[in-house]
Design an enzyme around this catalytic site. Structure first.
Site, PDB file in Angstrom:
ATOM      1  N   SER A  73      58.963  60.555  65.495  1.00 37.73           N
ATOM      2  CA  SER A  73      60.087  60.868  64.611  1.00 37.73           C
ATOM      3  C   SER A  73      60.850  62.045  65.197  1.00 37.73           C
ATOM      4  O   SER A  73      60.289  62.845  65.968  1.00 37.73           O
ATOM      5  CB  SER A  73      59.573  61.238  63.213  1.00 37.73           C
ATOM      6  OG  SER A  73      60.598  61.814  62.421  1.00 37.73           O
TER       7      SER A  73
ATOM      8  N   TYR B 166      53.914  65.807  57.504  1.00 35.72           N
ATOM      9  CA  TYR B 166      54.539  64.669  58.180  1.00 35.72           C
ATOM     10  C   TYR B 166      55.060  65.079  59.555  1.00 35.72           C
ATOM     11  O   TYR B 166      54.789  64.407  60.559  1.00 35.72           O
ATOM     12  CB  TYR B 166      55.686  64.113  57.335  1.00 35.72           C
ATOM     13  CG  TYR B 166      56.470  63.042  58.059  1.00 35.72           C
ATOM     14  CD1 TYR B 166      55.944  61.768  58.216  1.00 35.72           C
ATOM     15  CD2 TYR B 166      57.729  63.314  58.593  1.00 35.72           C
ATOM     16  CE1 TYR B 166      56.649  60.780  58.897  1.00 35.72           C
ATOM     17  CE2 TYR B 166      58.443  62.338  59.272  1.00 35.72           C
ATOM     18  CZ  TYR B 166      57.902  61.069  59.416  1.00 35.72           C
ATOM     19  OH  TYR B 166      58.595  60.109  60.099  1.00 35.72           O
TER      20      TYR B 166
END
Length: 252
Positions: A135, A148
């Site tokens: 990401s 995350y």
């Protein structure tokens, strides 16, 4: 080719694109009904074989059981796409410990275990790929999505290291780092207010994946979307304190 997280989002899009190229697939996710629908669609439209295996990758030992299912069914794989993953939005101190543990189990533990268990087979095939979904959150600390972001920084680092270790083997290894993407991600994470940057579609992200995988000497990691690539590059060059402050304002 085995695709985790195949019931929706990037996993489902990648499965469709690979099937269109004639690849036989193993589709893995928790939601059996969605997997069955996708497998039926791909077999009908592209005349390929699509096997379905349901697995909750947050459960202890899930990766080992998945590989055992492959072996008991006589299924061989030459490529692995670790697309399963999810995010949590909120201050770290306010996040539920069970949810944090589940995120780490899926984003880090299952990805690592599946990669290690199947890597010898991928290397023996000498023709496939290993794809891990990271990401843009991997490129700087992410206050408001701390666990995350940390999990995706791990994925990026692991994948680049494995790519270096397996260079020249015939296996293509790639970490793809999407920015905000039109999937179910933000429904789970806590809403689109957590998004930083312009949204892409799953198709646009997979376009980038396939483009890089097809290069003879492609990079071990890539960011999807030119604006996201510029931002990731800037985060790497700017002082850490500055990138942290910018991320805090953007997500908070």
């Amino acid at each position: 080719m085995l695709v985790t997280g195949a019931s929706s989002g990037l996993g489902a899009e990648l499965a469709r694109r690979l099937a269109a190229r004639g690849a036989n697939l193993v589709l893995v996710a928790r939601r059996r009904e969605r997997l069955d629908e996708l497998a039926t669609e791909l077999a009908r439209v592209h005349a390929i074989r699509a096997e379905v295996i349901t697995a909750d990758l947050s459960a202890p030992g899930a990766s080992g059981r998945l590989v055992a299912d492959l072996d008991s069914s006589g299924i061989t794989v030459d490529s692995l796409a670790n697309c399963a993953g999810f995010g949590l939005g909120d201050a770290f101190v306010d996040q539920d410990l069970e949810s944090i543990s589940s995120l780490i189990s899926v984003n880090v533990t299952a990805l690592t275990e599946l990669t290690r268990l199947l890597l010898p087979r991928l290397l023996a095939a000498q023709r496939g790929f290993l794809l891990n979904v990271a990401s843009t959150a991997a490129y700087q600390p992410t206050p408001g999505m701390a666990v995350y972001g940390a999990s995706k920084a791990y994925v990026l680092s692991l994948t680049e290291a494995v790519a270096a270790e397996t260079q020249g083997s015939g296996l293509r290894v790639l970490a793809i780092s999407p920015g905000p993407t039109r999937t179910e991600f933000f429904d789970v994470a806590g809403g689109e207010g957590l998004a930083v940057g312009r949204f892409q579609t799953p198709s646009q992200v997979i376009d980038r994946v396939l483009e890089v995988l097809e290069r003879r000497n492609g990079p071990a990691s890539t960011v999807s979307g030119w604006a996201n690539r510029v931002a990731a590059r800037a985060a790497g060059l700017a002082p850490r304190r500055l990138t942290l402050a910018v991320a805090r304002r953007a997500i908070g």
